[in-house]
Design a protein around this motif. Structure first.
Motif, PDB file in Angstrom:
ATOM      1  N   PRO A 263       0.799  -1.237   0.000  1.00  0.00           N
ATOM      2  CA  PRO A 263       0.000   0.000   0.000  1.00  0.00           C
ATOM      3  C   PRO A 263       0.824   1.276   0.000  1.00  0.00           C
ATOM      4  N   GLU A 264       2.069   1.225   0.515  1.00  0.00           N
ATOM      5  CA  GLU A 264       2.901   2.437   0.578  1.00  0.00           C
ATOM      6  C   GLU A 264       3.642   2.619  -0.740  1.00  0.00           C
ATOM      7  N   LYS A 265       3.292   3.688  -1.454  1.00  0.00           N
ATOM      8  CA  LYS A 265       3.898   3.984  -2.755  1.00  0.00           C
ATOM      9  C   LYS A 265       4.746   5.249  -2.667  1.00  0.00           C
ATOM     10  N   PHE A 266       5.493   5.502  -3.735  1.00  0.00           N
ATOM     11  CA  PHE A 266       6.300   6.720  -3.788  1.00  0.00           C
ATOM     12  C   PHE A 266       5.428   7.963  -3.715  1.00  0.00           C
ATOM     13  N   TRP A 267       4.208   7.861  -4.174  1.00  0.00           N
ATOM     14  CA  TRP A 267       3.340   9.033  -4.276  1.00  0.00           C
ATOM     15  C   TRP A 267       2.344   9.166  -3.123  1.00  0.00           C
ATOM     16  N   ASN A 268       2.289   8.190  -2.200  1.00  0.00           N
ATOM     17  CA  ASN A 268       1.316   8.332  -1.115  1.00  0.00           C
ATOM     18  C   ASN A 268       1.891   7.986   0.255  1.00  0.00           C
ATOM     19  N   PHE A 269       3.218   7.903   0.349  1.00  0.00           N
ATOM     20  CA  PHE A 269       3.845   7.568   1.629  1.00  0.00           C
ATOM     21  C   PHE A 269       4.965   8.561   1.900  1.00  0.00           C
ATOM     22  N   PRO A 270       4.868   9.335   2.986  1.00  0.00           N
ATOM     23  CA  PRO A 270       5.821  10.426   3.210  1.00  0.00           C
ATOM     24  C   PRO A 270       7.289  10.004   3.199  1.00  0.00           C
ATOM     25  N   PHE A 272       8.853   7.548   1.627  1.00  0.00           N
ATOM     26  CA  PHE A 272       9.372   7.259   0.290  1.00  0.00           C
ATOM     27  C   PHE A 272       9.431   8.522  -0.563  1.00  0.00           C
ATOM     28  N   TRP A 273       8.450   9.398  -0.381  1.00  0.00           N
ATOM     29  CA  TRP A 273       8.419  10.650  -1.132  1.00  0.00           C
ATOM     30  C   TRP A 273       9.666  11.481  -0.834  1.00  0.00           C
ATOM     31  N   CYS A 274      10.079  11.482   0.423  1.00  0.00           N
ATOM     32  CA  CYS A 274      11.269  12.251   0.816  1.00  0.00           C
ATOM     33  C   CYS A 274      12.556  11.535   0.427  1.00  0.00           C
ATOM     34  N   LYS A 275      12.536  10.207   0.462  1.00  0.00           N
ATOM     35  CA  LYS A 275      13.756   9.425   0.287  1.00  0.00           C
ATOM     36  C   LYS A 275      14.236   9.363  -1.159  1.00  0.00           C
ATOM     37  N   TYR A 276      13.316   9.529  -2.125  1.00  0.00           N
ATOM     38  CA  TYR A 276      13.673   9.312  -3.529  1.00  0.00           C
ATOM     39  C   TYR A 276      13.438  10.572  -4.364  1.00  0.00           C
ATOM     40  N   PRO A 277      14.381  11.506  -4.352  1.00  0.00           N
ATOM     41  CA  PRO A 277      14.224  12.742  -5.139  1.00  0.00           C
ATOM     42  C   PRO A 277      14.157  12.487  -6.640  1.00  0.00           C
ATOM     43  N   GLU A 278      14.752  11.397  -7.120  1.00  0.00           N
ATOM     44  CA  GLU A 278      14.692  11.116  -8.554  1.00  0.00           C
ATOM     45  C   GLU A 278      13.258  10.839  -8.982  1.00  0.00           C
ATOM     46  N   TRP A 279      12.508  10.127  -8.153  1.00  0.00           N
ATOM     47  CA  TRP A 279      11.106   9.890  -8.491  1.00  0.00           C
ATOM     48  C   TRP A 279      10.367  11.221  -8.571  1.00  0.00           C
ATOM     49  N   ARG A 280      10.657  12.137  -7.659  1.00  0.00           N
ATOM     50  CA  ARG A 280       9.991  13.443  -7.656  1.00  0.00           C
ATOM     51  C   ARG A 280      10.359  14.254  -8.898  1.00  0.00           C
ATOM     52  N   ARG A 281      11.635  14.200  -9.288  1.00  0.00           N
ATOM     53  CA  ARG A 281      12.063  14.946 -10.490  1.00  0.00           C
ATOM     54  C   ARG A 281      11.374  14.400 -11.733  1.00  0.00           C
ATOM     55  N   ASN A 282      11.308  13.078 -11.835  1.00  0.00           N
ATOM     56  CA  ASN A 282      10.614  12.479 -12.977  1.00  0.00           C
ATOM     57  C   ASN A 282       9.145  12.884 -13.008  1.00  0.00           C
ATOM     58  N   HIS A 283       8.541  12.933 -11.830  1.00  0.00           N
ATOM     59  CA  HIS A 283       7.119  13.277 -11.755  1.00  0.00           C
ATOM     60  C   HIS A 283       6.879  14.714 -12.215  1.00  0.00           C
ATOM     61  N   LYS A 284       7.758  15.622 -11.851  1.00  0.00           N
ATOM     62  CA  LYS A 284       7.608  17.019 -12.276  1.00  0.00           C
ATOM     63  C   LYS A 284       7.708  17.137 -13.798  1.00  0.00           C
ATOM     64  N   LYS A 285       8.609  16.361 -14.405  1.00  0.00           N
ATOM     65  CA  LYS A 285       8.730  16.376 -15.865  1.00  0.00           C
ATOM     66  C   LYS A 285       7.447  15.859 -16.514  1.00  0.00           C
ATOM     67  N   TRP A 286       6.873  14.819 -15.909  1.00  0.00           N
ATOM     68  CA  TRP A 286       5.622  14.275 -16.441  1.00  0.00           C
ATOM     69  C   TRP A 286       4.517  15.322 -16.394  1.00  0.00           C
ATOM     70  N   LEU A 287       4.403  16.041 -15.284  1.00  0.00           N
ATOM     71  CA  LEU A 287       3.355  17.048 -15.149  1.00  0.00           C
ATOM     72  C   LEU A 287       3.484  18.128 -16.221  1.00  0.00           C
ATOM     73  N   ALA A 288       4.722  18.528 -16.515  1.00  0.00           N
ATOM     74  CA  ALA A 288       4.946  19.535 -17.558  1.00  0.00           C
ATOM     75  C   ALA A 288       4.553  18.993 -18.929  1.00  0.00           C
ATOM     76  N   THR A 289       4.918  17.730 -19.189  1.00  0.00           N
ATOM     77  CA  THR A 289       4.583  17.107 -20.471  1.00  0.00           C
ATOM     78  C   THR A 289       3.071  16.936 -20.602  1.00  0.00           C
ATOM     79  N   ARG A 290       2.443  16.502 -19.512  1.00  0.00           N
ATOM     80  CA  ARG A 290       0.996  16.288 -19.529  1.00  0.00           C
ATOM     81  C   ARG A 290       0.242  17.592 -19.785  1.00  0.00           C
TER      82      ARG A 290
END
Length: 659
Positions: A263-270, A272-290
């Protein structure tokens, strides 16, 4: 596969400029590799993260990316193809109408999990097919998984846990199989043409899923494990630590694929969200593309209401957290109550058409500002958010999905991770009956985590009471619980900031809390004295009371609770009501009365009342809560053994004898 099960969408089958695929020299041997994924409509963002990771860290070893989906929007498809050209295939399992899966499995998983079966069929066209779940972070080269000779036929990771056996995948043992055998994980899988009987495997999986559906707890994983055992496949063990490590165990940072299964994912668990900045950077790129693929404003499904007043310190981060949501169809309504700092300048600096600002000139307080924002909202759902908190990216999507799937509920909150002055997780109950009873003594919701169905609240005229300038949420939920049902999503979707300027710290909030507790019990025919109310409140007023006053107040609380439980009240579930009052009586005793045990009179009387309540009301404790209750009592057992009142010891001994 029979016609009709797969419907290809050719509009987004794109190729790189020039019309031909570029393959690195290492892969120029005409080896054809397909990357296979299956996603629900709300997980395009997760696939985008995976594709970015593969492109960034691996040489181009694949010929095609094939995405099975259930109705992905054209905007999501176009945005994904900007990252990597994909072939999109509408998928419905061929066995779906005939398979009787458990309700638990259907609630937990999407049928897209069975899209991995298609890997075997695709071997007609490709030399190797790599399946990966999309709740992963790829941060290294994964091409070695499909190099010639890397996998002989089929490769999966084998769980290292001693208790992880084939039985984990099922509710009951499957006849004819060794349920104590080791369990292969299905999060990543490689199949190659060395599997000479791949047609037979594909047919067996689709046919036998119908037969074994009632047994399946983890359906796709269970079936793949049965297939390996049935056909005695010589499975290649993919390195679990390198290609399938869970974030909890990723301490050395050496794994190529981090898989947040569970149940704990990169996007819904504090954490993991803090621990993996690369996931956050990728997500920001996706939002811009979307956003590029859907430039026109969208009709919001969720309206997020944020009241502000001199909120410059934390507001920017709060707004960013809403703009980074995985759910794109939202509007953010900021209602400013007359800020004198840079609050408005910060809001207006965001060049996003989803943000609207309303300046509240009424000076009536937060309840009036919230009503103003709610009445201007266009979304199907209203979500609350404070200017000093942070919402995790998956928050709106998780609550939206919950309310869409459960129309009997009109509102839901979530768990919350506390930050700044404290660090912990607030875990309010999800059971609607217990939540309704909890509203007698406090609010069982984290206010800025709430989301509700706008139509349900509007039709019942459920607005914030503008005469309340504190505890406006507690007052609204108390009133609303008479007409609508509540729940909580049991995930920490919000980072809740605790600091000295929080509303719950001031004296006005404390007085309002007492007023609302008094109102709730008076509706049940019980009027508590001021001293009893002071003990019932969450805040500690006991230092201001004498030992005699505490003893008398505890006696009054016990008699009042007994009256509420014994009378035939049609509004509340009796078991839930007794359970809540019993827990609250225990809490009042240990948090308020027991610390004063130096005085025998206060200790003896309060212990006697609590012991009698435990003995009398034990029949009302719901079965699902009895284990929790028993654990709590064990924690304090040494205290009761020391009680000078023999009756108390006997009453609590009875609890532990219950079967």
């Amino acid at each position: 596969m029979k016609k009709g099960h797969l419907v290809k969408n050719s509009n987004f089958i794109n190729k790189p400029a020039g019309g031909s695929e570029t393959v690195s020299p290492e892969w120029a041997s005409n080896r054809k590799v397909a990357l296979l994924f299956g996603i629900t409509n709300d997980h395009a963002f997760a696939l985008a993260n995976v594709l970015q990771g593969i492109r960034k860290h691996s040489p181009r070893f694949w010929r095609k990316v094939i995405v099975y989906h259930e109705g992905l929007s054209e905007y999501d498809q176009a945005a994904l193809c900007k990252i990597e050209p994909c072939e999109f295939v509408r998928y419905e399992p061929p066995f779906m109408k005939n398979a009787s899966f458990s309700k638990w499995a259907l609630n937990m998983y999407s049928m897209l999990m069975f899209a991995r079966y298609e890997a075997f069929r695709l071997l007609d066209e490709y030399d190797a097919v790599l399946w990966s779940d999309v709740d992963v972070l790829i941060r290294g080269d994964i091409s070695a998984l499909v190099k010639p000779g890397a996998v002989s036929g089929i490769g999966m990771t084998l769980s290292k846990r001693e208790d992880a056996t084939l039985m984990n995948c099922f509710f009951t043992p499957v006849p004819g199989f060794d349920m104590d055998a080791g369990m292969f994980n299905s999060g990543i899988m490689v199949v190659t043409r060395e599997l000479k009987n791949h047609h037979e495997l594909y047919s067996w999986l689709n046919d036998k899923t119908i037969e074994y559906a009632p047994y399946l707890k983890w359906p796709d994983q269970g079936m793949l494990n049965l297939m390996v055992a049935k056909f005695d496949l010589q499975t290649t063990f993919i390195d679990l630590d390198r290609y399938h490590k869970h974030p909890f165990w990723d301490r050395d940072g050496a794994s190529v694929i981090v898989h947040s299964h569970g149940p704990e994912k990169f996007w819904n668990f504090p954490d993991f969200w803090c621990k993996y900045p690369e996931w956050r950077r990728n997500h920001k790129k996706w939002l811009a593309t979307r956003k590029e693929c859907q430039p026109t404003p969208v009709e919001p499904l969720v309206s997020v209401v944020i009241p502000t007043l001199n909120a410059e310190r934390y507001l920017r981060r709060a707004l960013i957290s809403m703009l980074e949501q995985t759910m794109f169809e939202q509007e953010i309504i900021v209602i400013d109550g007359g800020s004198k700092d840079a609050t408005l300048e910060i809001v207006k600096s965001f060049k996003d058409e989803r943000i609207r600002v309303i300046e509240d000139q009424s000076k009536k307080g937060i309840a009036a500002s919230l009503n103003l924002g709610i009445k201007s909202a266009r979304g199907k759902y209203i979500a609350r958010m404070d200017a000093d908190d942070i919402s995790l990216p998956g928050r709106l999507a998780a609550q939206f999905k919950f309310l869409e799937a459960n129309p009997e509920f009109s509102a839901c909150g979530s768990w919350a991770q506390t930050i700044q002055n404290s660090s912990g997780v607030l875990r309010p109950y999800a059971n609607p009956d217990i939540l309704e009873c909890s509203l007698l003594t406090s609010t069982p919701f984290v206010h800025p985590s709430m989301m509700w169905r706008a139509e349900d609240f509007d039709s019942n005229q459920l607005w914030y009471d503008e005469s309340y300038t504190a505890n406006e949420d507690f007052e609204l939920w108390q009133r609303a619980s008479k007409n609508v049902k509540f729940s909580n999503v049991t995930q920490p979707l919000l980072c809740y900031r605790m600091h000295d300027s929080n509303g719950h710290q001031n004296e006005l909030t404390r007085l309002t809390q007492l007023k609302l507790i008094d109102r709730a019990f008076k509706e049940l025919g019980v009027a508590f004295s001021k001293k009893a109310l002071l003990l019932l409140d969450q805040r500690n007023y006991s230092p201001f009371l004498s030992d005699k006053a505490i003893a008398l107040a505890m006696n009054e609380i016990y008699r009042g609770f007994l009256k509420v439980v014994s009378e035939n009240n049609t509004r509340y579930n009796k078991r839930a009501l007794a359970w809540h009052l019993l827990c609250h009586l225990r809490w009042v005793y240990f948090e308020r009365a027991y610390p004063r045990r130096a005085k025998k009179s206060a200790f003896n009387r309060t212990a006697r009342k609590l012991g009698w309540a435990a003995k009398t009301w034990i029949e009302y404790v719901p079965e699902e809560n009895f284990g929790e209750y028993k654990t709590r009592l064990k924690r304090y057992w040494s205290m009761f053994k020391a009680s000078p009142v023999p009756f108390v010891r006997k009453a609590f001994a009875k609890v532990f004898l219950r079967q």
